[in-house]
Design an enzyme around this catalytic site. Structure first.
Site, PDB file in Angstrom:
ATOM      1  CE  LYS A   1      17.234 -21.835  28.606  1.00  0.00           C
ATOM      2  NZ  LYS A   1      17.818 -22.075  29.910  1.00  0.00           N
TER       3      LYS A   1
ATOM      4  CE  LYS B   1      22.318 -23.288  32.226  1.00  0.00           C
ATOM      5  NZ  LYS B   1      23.020 -22.009  31.896  1.00  0.00           N
TER       6      LYS B   1
ATOM      7  CG  HIS C   1      19.436 -21.628  39.761  1.00  0.00           C
ATOM      8  ND1 HIS C   1      20.730 -21.182  39.747  1.00  0.00           N
ATOM      9  CD2 HIS C   1      19.500 -22.949  40.003  1.00  0.00           C
ATOM     10  CE1 HIS C   1      21.545 -22.199  39.973  1.00  0.00           C
ATOM     11  NE2 HIS C   1      20.825 -23.292  40.148  1.00  0.00           N
TER      12      HIS C   1
ATOM     13  NE  ARG D   1       9.925 -15.050  30.000  1.00  0.00           N
ATOM     14  CZ  ARG D   1      10.603 -14.612  31.055  1.00  0.00           C
ATOM     15  NH1 ARG D   1      10.391 -13.385  31.509  1.00  0.00           N
ATOM     16  NH2 ARG D   1      11.481 -15.366  31.665  1.00  0.00           N
TER      17      ARG D   1
ATOM     18  CB  VAL E   1       9.581 -10.605  36.965  1.00  0.00           C
ATOM     19  CG1 VAL E   1       9.129 -10.097  38.328  1.00  0.00           C
ATOM     20  CG2 VAL E   1       8.895 -11.922  36.630  1.00  0.00           C
TER      21      VAL E   1
ATOM     22  NE  ARG F   1      11.949 -11.104  40.587  1.00  0.00           N
ATOM     23  CZ  ARG F   1      11.971 -11.946  39.557  1.00  0.00           C
ATOM     24  NH1 ARG F   1      11.315 -13.093  39.640  1.00  0.00           N
ATOM     25  NH2 ARG F   1      12.646 -11.659  38.460  1.00  0.00           N
TER      26      ARG F   1
HETATM   27  P1  ADP Z   1      16.844 -20.898  33.428  1.00  0.00           P
HETATM   28  O1  ADP Z   1      16.399 -20.775  32.015  1.00  0.00           O
HETATM   29  O2  ADP Z   1      16.421 -22.164  34.086  1.00  0.00           O
HETATM   30  O3  ADP Z   1      16.518 -19.677  34.237  1.00  0.00           O
HETATM   31  P2  ADP Z   1      19.584 -19.930  33.039  1.00  0.00           P
HETATM   32  O4  ADP Z   1      20.504 -20.505  32.053  1.00  0.00           O
HETATM   33  O5  ADP Z   1      18.987 -18.602  32.745  1.00  0.00           O
HETATM   34  O6  ADP Z   1      18.445 -21.013  33.365  1.00  0.00           O
HETATM   35  O7  ADP Z   1      20.317 -19.828  34.446  1.00  0.00           O
HETATM   36  C1  ADP Z   1      19.648 -19.433  35.625  1.00  0.00           C
HETATM   37  C2  ADP Z   1      20.641 -19.108  36.725  1.00  0.00           C
HETATM   38  O8  ADP Z   1      21.472 -20.253  36.991  1.00  0.00           O
HETATM   39  C3  ADP Z   1      21.618 -17.999  36.381  1.00  0.00           C
HETATM   40  O9  ADP Z   1      21.097 -16.719  36.662  1.00  0.00           O
HETATM   41  C4  ADP Z   1      22.765 -18.354  37.301  1.00  0.00           C
HETATM   42  O10 ADP Z   1      22.462 -17.969  38.633  1.00  0.00           O
HETATM   43  C5  ADP Z   1      22.811 -19.868  37.271  1.00  0.00           C
HETATM   44  N1  ADP Z   1      23.716 -20.369  36.211  1.00  0.00           N
HETATM   45  C6  ADP Z   1      23.398 -20.635  34.926  1.00  0.00           C
HETATM   46  N2  ADP Z   1      24.456 -21.053  34.211  1.00  0.00           N
HETATM   47  C7  ADP Z   1      25.513 -21.062  35.066  1.00  0.00           C
HETATM   48  C8  ADP Z   1      26.923 -21.401  34.940  1.00  0.00           C
HETATM   49  N3  ADP Z   1      27.448 -21.813  33.793  1.00  0.00           N
HETATM   50  N4  ADP Z   1      27.692 -21.268  36.048  1.00  0.00           N
HETATM   51  C9  ADP Z   1      27.183 -20.846  37.235  1.00  0.00           C
HETATM   52  N5  ADP Z   1      25.883 -20.534  37.414  1.00  0.00           N
HETATM   53  C10 ADP Z   1      25.041 -20.626  36.359  1.00  0.00           C
END
Ligand code: ADP
Length: 447
Positions: free
Chosen positions: A116, A158, A235, A291, A294, A337
């Protein structure tokens, strides 16, 4: 073009890929665990090879077993679907090393976007807007507090290797930093074997807007519009729509063009999705999935473009079949879904399907491997069907979605059809007025 493709996946996506292959005159090879002998994609495939026992690590994640099946059946290419090995750069390399075309991007791009921090650095260089946060990994509570004070609390820690919303924790204030940081690290270590973490500003009311892109690997690239995936629980996306009811034409054009330009600069190959949070008129890049997603069918519904066919054509060395100006977004589409879970407790409920009737009619598509008598094994993801509905307007689409959910019968197991019905009857949903936290407020976040 390929003669034979191995599908390294299961469930509805294996069936989806099989269908695209058959329409292109390509033979298919299903690989499956002993728990999936009776699965629909195994029944329909031209050839099937059992590659191991039920646990995914012994079958669907077992690279030597999959490559052996590919060798024995003499395939030209391997489609990884989503999940499992789809974002595993080592698998992409192993396919190439054994003379099979990996239907997806280069291993280099998978690796770049799988980390990331590297992904965010790359996105910045490509001119994409980022969520404010740490420029690299954070290793101490002091660092979190320092950056948090600069960008403002709450912040989100994260996992660098994250996925599926795991290894992510909100830190409300400096005094919570220690506890939340250690919890997130433990979760990340357990889920990904890697507890490296980074920091982002936590956005309070964003929408999740993602852009579907396609690149030919030679510098041509287009976007296929956006999907709004803000309806999430833990999420995890639950119900998606395209186009987003929250964007205006200027915002749509701006973010689409930025994403397509990034694809061209990267010389990205195949299908990908750039995910953004959108709040107060601004977009913030969060990650790129290298990729098929869904929720890809809603993009297919509004563009008329078969994304799996495009993936296969590009992997076989073809050019993009169209230019940006040829991509027209028409009407509206939603995807629900359907999970084998209780609609209130969200407890998974695998088991025997005693009765199955899927909705039909104009603008209705169901992607599912279910059939009456099928016994759903307990080992895998609980998503059992996707209901994709389209209409010439959002309103028409929502009415069609209502009646399609009423028609859908899945007997013998609990499903989230009732949850979907509950969502689509909420006034805020009908008004398109929701953010990524809305659904959890509706259903309550049960731990
Ligand atoms: P993953 O790879 O685990 O799916 P993502 O970075 O794509 O993680 O984030 C997944 C979800 O988490 C996002 O769709 C959103 O709902 C929430 N999210 C991610 N980053 C943030 C942030 N900076 N602030 C608020 N919510 C977040």
């Amino acid at each position: 073009m390929f003669d034979k493709v191995l599908i390294a996946n299961r469930g509805e996506i294996a069936l989806r890929i099989h269908r695209a292959c058959r329409e292109m005159g390509i033979q298919t090879v299903a690989v499956h665990s002993t728990a999936d002998t009776d699965a629909m994609h195994v029944r329909l495939a031209d050839f099937a090879v059992c590659i191991g026992p039920p646990p995914a690590r012994d079958s669907y994640l077992n690279i030597p077993a999959i490559l052996s099946a590919a060798t024995i059946t003499g395939v030209d290419a391997i489609h990884p679907g989503y999940g499992f090995l789809s974002e595993n750069a080592r698998f992409a390399e192993a396919c190439d090393a054994h003379g099979f075309t990996f239907i997806g991007p280069t291993a280099e791009h998978i690796r770049m976007m799988g980390d990331k921090i590297v992904a965010k650095q790359t996105a910045k260089e490509l001119g994409l807007p980022l969520v404010p946060g740490s420029p690299g990994p954070v290793t101490s509570v002091e660092e979190i507090i320092e950056i948090g004070k600069k960008i403002g609390f709450p912040v989100l820690v994260k996992a660098v290797a994250g996925g599926g919303g795991r290894g992510m924790k909100v830190i409300e204030s400096p005094d919570k930093a220690n506890e939340q940081f250690s919890m997130a690290r433990v979760e990340a270590k357990a889920a990904f074997g890697n507890d490296a973490m980074y920091l982002e500003k936590y956005l309070g009311k964003p929408r999740h807007i993602e852009i579907q892109v396609l690149g030919d690997g030679k510098g041509a690239g287009v976007h296929l519009g956006e999907r709004d995936c803000s309806l999430q629980r833990r999420h995890q996306k639950v119900l998606e729509e395209a186009p987003s009811p929250a964007l205006n034409a200027e915002q749509r054009g701006r973010i689409g063009e930025l994403a397509a330009a990034a694809v061209r600069k990267l010389k990205y190959r195949g299908a990908g999705t750039m995910e953004f949070l959108f709040q107060d008129g601004e977009f913030y890049f969060i990650e790129m999935n290298t990729r098929l997603q869904v929720e890809h069918p809603i993009t297919e519904a509004v563009t008329g473009i078969d994304l799996v066919r495009e993936q296969i054509r590009i992997a076989a060395g073809g050019d993009l079949g169209f230019k940006q100006e040829d991509v027209k977004i028409t009407g509206h589409a939603n995807e629900c879904r359907i999970n084998a879970e209780n609609s209130e407790t969200f407890v998974p409920c695998p088991g025997k399907i005693t009765d199955y009737h899927s909705p039909g009619g104009l603008g209705v598509r169901v992607d599912s491997g279910l059939y009456t008598g099928y016994v759903m094994p307990p080992y895998y993801d609980s998503m059992v069907a996707k209901l994709i509905v389209s209409g010439s307007t959002r309103n028409e689409c929502l009415m069609r979605l209502r009646r399609s959910l009423e028609e859908f019968v899945i007997g013998g197991i609990d499903t989230t059809i009732a949850l979907q019905q509950r969502i689509i009857h909420q006034q805020e949903f009908i008004d398109g007025d929701y953010d990524i936290h809305w659904l959890e407020k509706l259903v309550g976040l049960k731990k």
